[in-house]
Design an enzyme around this catalytic site. Structure first.
Site, short mmCIF file in Angstrom:
data_model
loop_
_atom_site.label_atom_id
_atom_site.label_comp_id
_atom_site.label_asym_id
_atom_site.label_seq_id
_atom_site.Cartn_x
_atom_site.Cartn_y
_atom_site.Cartn_z
CB SER A 1 -25.25 65.16 -27.38
OG SER A 1 -25.13 65.14 -28.79
N GLY B 1 -27.29 56.31 -30.43
CA GLY B 1 -26.00 56.80 -30.90
C GLY B 1 -25.52 57.96 -30.05
CB CYS B 2 -22.15 59.29 -29.42
SG CYS B 2 -21.48 59.26 -31.09
CE1 TYR B 3 -21.33 64.61 -33.20
CE2 TYR B 3 -21.11 62.68 -34.60
CZ TYR B 3 -20.59 63.87 -34.09
OH TYR B 3 -19.35 64.29 -34.48
#
Lengths: 360, 360, 360, 360
Positions: free
Chosen positions: A174, A169-171
């Protein structure tokens, strides 16, 4: 030079369009099809090429070496199976096959990075950014018993040998890249709360029109969502953190930014022991990594827009009795947080240069 | 009805213009002068009135009942003295006279809210939002021995009887109002770190042109600043927290939003004991307060734009072993965070209705 | 393959940074230097390379095959001379050498596209977008007697053989490419007024901090500037229009958009005779041109952002007694409107593929 | 003082919410109901009041002195009739009853400002700003034979005595107020084309979610729409222009701005004879008008945001052989372009101060 045919399922969403554009510009890949449920028959200009969308049912899965599935969560697993049955490798961008499901660890040995049991159908929410409060979702066993988690800098070897990869996932991308050196060194204080306040541009919420995503509602606005530590991405992050044996709680509050793309995670971590020069730990861990930048100053989202990189800065907090680090990690949610990392994984799976076709 | 003459020093900055506009529309106040160093002689339309700026030296301080000093930090204290000498009451919007200076507590008795010793000349930085890393600044004694801190909902009585009031900073206003019920009830876990991730629109950084504040640099961007727990507003917040006897560290990371106005503070607080229904604590504390709204859902900055309110929501964090609250506090940094609260205080000091002329 | 060394003077402005980044990514060019007056010694990441700025005086002009001068108007001509004296070819992005100066036509023969007399020192204004009302500026003779105007699609042959090229302004590029088929076919109604309402993102106004370009002033705002038909770019456009023998007035009103990059020109042209299928005229004229797209629908700035193209749509106006066309022409002001077209010209001057290194 | 009860039909759209908020803050009006089809039962905070939406069918029309109909075009006329039958006066914000329908002039005598025949059901499009190309719409007779057009500064007397008023469209308000002095003085050149390039914020397109209105699609973007001189507002404007006997064509191209609110119209008008000091004509015409400002400099949308004013600037174009004026007219599309002007009209119809409750 012969180009390798690949396809994109879900090519009209934000991540899917980004993928199709990346493939269209790729020196070694050719876009064999771009399937988009609602837009079949329509044409789009993606990556300097005119692309005509087909339906997923019409997609020639068997004529590709690899298929990217950028479908809604829950809808993805079935198409992963179909693509595999047709002989294509798959990078799945949904969260269907990611860690955080039925299995307690990523590997029976506790060694991170390959999932024994993945889950199917875990959520009908939006891609990457639910607008409503998340909640725990029951998981069921999966037909993909050992799908590596495609956080490339963590699981490069498993990805290179895999037929199916669960793209992060994107979160989580990061946040986990920011935490990785601490997790690997066992430096998170036992029993501590790792506090993550993160903010994402609206493309993380997908392309389906909703009142709260209209320009008139988002401009000059800012708000938290998924408040209460219940965002669906937490399971994915907790599974990875637990796999490292870290005894810490995650407290994650996402926010919606009035920008199109980008995620900034502001992470505070109580440490097991003080670190005098924390940046060197990150520099050592990511030395030679083309897609992770360790920065001397706090990263801005502008630094990473349209680039497949995570840009990370680390500082020691002053005036706290517990030694505490502040980690800032910035990515473009559509590139390193989705399509870019998916292509990074696909390059490895197809035996190509990992960096091919990826904007720096 | 006779209108009471007031003046604004520093009337061309964002807070000063907002103040002049509020006064121009006020039912009981008249704008006697608007002084602006660089724009003397220029005209502006503020609050539906044509206003001609004068120099501070030409400002008829003695012909006003009250003067607002919206000057750069450090430049303010001298003008507070001049206005007092001329017989005017003063609301000072700089941080020169705020808590956090030489004195260890706000009152010798430890009873909060009135400062014994304030400080002068503590910093030439921007109003409310320094772009560079803050640092501890040495303080010297002050000629204003007992200046109340104008967080109105905390110090209403002192403000009403004061000749000079130190108007709070924008970040402290949003954060301290959010924390107030916990501080008063002694509910912050001893030894804990209160984690604050906050984000502000660009007007918090002032009206002086700088490359990093240009539209082309801020649009589609987001970044942290003052990273490392060194922001100048920390002294102010720590002094208030300490005055309540709370034994907690503050960890504060501000961010710059691509919007004009608004601050959202996302605050996580480990609790001394679990709270089943936290919202009721806030509802009770702020019952009857016209400028504090306790919301059922997370506030958006749009909810508070152009309004003199703090809008607060509180949730219990799931999945943490330490009972932890997530407090979200939103204000318009130019109103409740600056000019609006200053007028709220001025209304009290002049014996007017506290809410007069304040947008709800 | 050996790379050809080129340099950029004025590399810290918006156009200069874009140029340096394009060169850094170019398959056949190497960035020999990036000179920036105020930032000498500072480092920037441009086009995936770490670049250290030097002063213009330290720039090794003689070690390059070509120099881009992205300097303020008026400051450019002297550096063009120095670069020529050092043996480098030059693409000049200022308006110093563009048409519209002392000469009445671009060529004595009236044949368009090469200037006989260019002008020096004609204005100290901002690059591309003056914030104040423009005015006629007296011109003086120039040491560059025959500098081709680098509107590549019009003057390709002259550019290919030139040592110095005057790169067009951003507004003229969008407007003249839109008008070109009508001008070449002599279809503008004699005596008519060609009405141009155009809007530009803020990067057109340059990187120098000014109050009116700060985020807080531009967001949620829109305004015309240079109102009254006096914008400095008019001379440049009028000279080209006159060179085609068109007997028409230009009426040009630019506007400032709350976006970073992009220009949209909305042009209405009374025709000498009706055109039933106007798009075919544009399609024919620009057939085979890689950097001009003729679109079936009105272009959006998003269609051209970060791409070196002009995207043009043409419609017949209903309900007007004079046959009238509406031409919409969109460009990225930093690419096709500045750095991209400059590189297009440089590629031709250096005998490279015209499209090398240019994003489509 | 007793407050007069009024109601709002269509209170959840952008114009309807603005109206409900204006009424909630009004010194002499009380909000008796706020009807909103899809949100019945939901609560909103509007104008400092908690408002619960009802269905239109549940709205107590008969208990109000006046009803605002802010319904989709076509849906409005029937509700105007129902409100009239219940004894309420009506201000209709749709275009159902505006000029431009079956009648050739606004009054049989050619005297402007009251419509003889209005039309019903003319279009299911969005309020104020269709996203697709407009087209001529057939009109049918109407049950409201003489509905004044509520461009208040033109038709104040008729409005004051009316039971039903057709509130102008947002674009027509900005454009017609800008043209009014020229139309009344007969100064538009016979046979000329009046060229209007206008730009609107997204709230003009209504609150219904559509892909092209999402934040991710509008930010950093700009485009024309309704291209080809076919926007639905043209009929309304042409009818008024024709009513003045002006023999001119209108050429109107609207654009979508990445802002929430505001319309700027850039109007160029060939004159019948030169005007040396054009601003005086506008100053004379609008002397004493509280809601029209004649400005010395080009207006910015920021100057009129959240204010019920039109701000107009006029300049003579240089370098054109036909004497030509450039008129810039700015409004807040939700106030002077919709809800504000509707309230201005309602104040007159109810015998109140025209300016009551209207933000300046």
């Amino acid at each position: 030079m012969h180009k390798i045919p690949v396809g994109v399922l879900g090519a009209s969403g934000y991540a899917g369009r980004e993928l199709a554009a990346l493939v269209a510009r790729h020196p070694r890949l050719a876009l064999r099809f771009a399937a988009a449920h609602g837009q079949a028959g329509e044409r789009a200009r993606l990556g300097g090429q005119d692309v005509t969308f087909c339906t997923a049912d019409d997609a020639p899965l068997g004529e590709t070496a690899l298929v990217f599935t950028a479908l809604p969560h829950g809808a993805s697993a079935a198409w992963v199976e179909r693509a595999r049955a047709a002989g294509a490798k798959v990078v799945d961008l949904a969260n269907d096959l990611r860690p955080g499901g039925a299995a307690n660890s990523l590997l029976p040995s506790g060694k991170h990075a390959t999932r024994e049991l993945a889950t199917a159908g875990n959520g009908a929410g939006e891609w990457g950014m639910p607008m409503s409060h998340g909640s725990a979702i029951p998981h069921s066993p999966t037909p993909f018993p050992a799908v590596p988690y495609g956080l490339t800098e963590l699981t490069r070897a498993q990805v290179a040998g895999a037929d199916v990869v669960a793209n992060p996932g994107c979160y989580p991308t990061s946040i986990l890249l920011g935490l990785l050196p601490l997790l690997e060194a066992g430096l998170v204080a036992p029993g501590a709360t790792v506090n993550v306040s993160a903010a994402s541009g609206v493309t993380g919420a997908g392309f389906t029109p909703k009142p709260e995503l209209m320009f008139g509602e988002v401009t000059e606005n800012f708000r938290a969502y998924g408040v209460g530590n219940g965002h669906k991405h937490l399971d994915e992050m907790r599974a990875v953190v637990a796999d490292f044996g870290a005894d810490a709680d995650l407290l994650f509050t996402p926010h919606l930014l009035p920008i199109a793309r980008g995620i900034l995670a502001t992470i505070t971590v109580p440490l097991a022991r003080p670190l005098a020069e924390p940046l060197s730990l990150w520099r050592d861990r990511f030395a030679g990594e083309p897609f992770v930048e360790i920065a001397d100053a706090p990263p801005a989202l502008r630094d990473v827009a349209h680039r497949n990189v995570a840009r990370i800065h680390v500082t020691v907090a002053k005036h706290t009795r517990t030694p505490t680090l502040i980690i800032l990690s910035a990515i473009d949610n559509l590139l390193k947080g989705a399509a870019g990392q998916a292509l990074q994984n696909a390059n490895l799976m197809l035996g190509l240069d990992e960096a091919a076709g990826l904007p720096l």
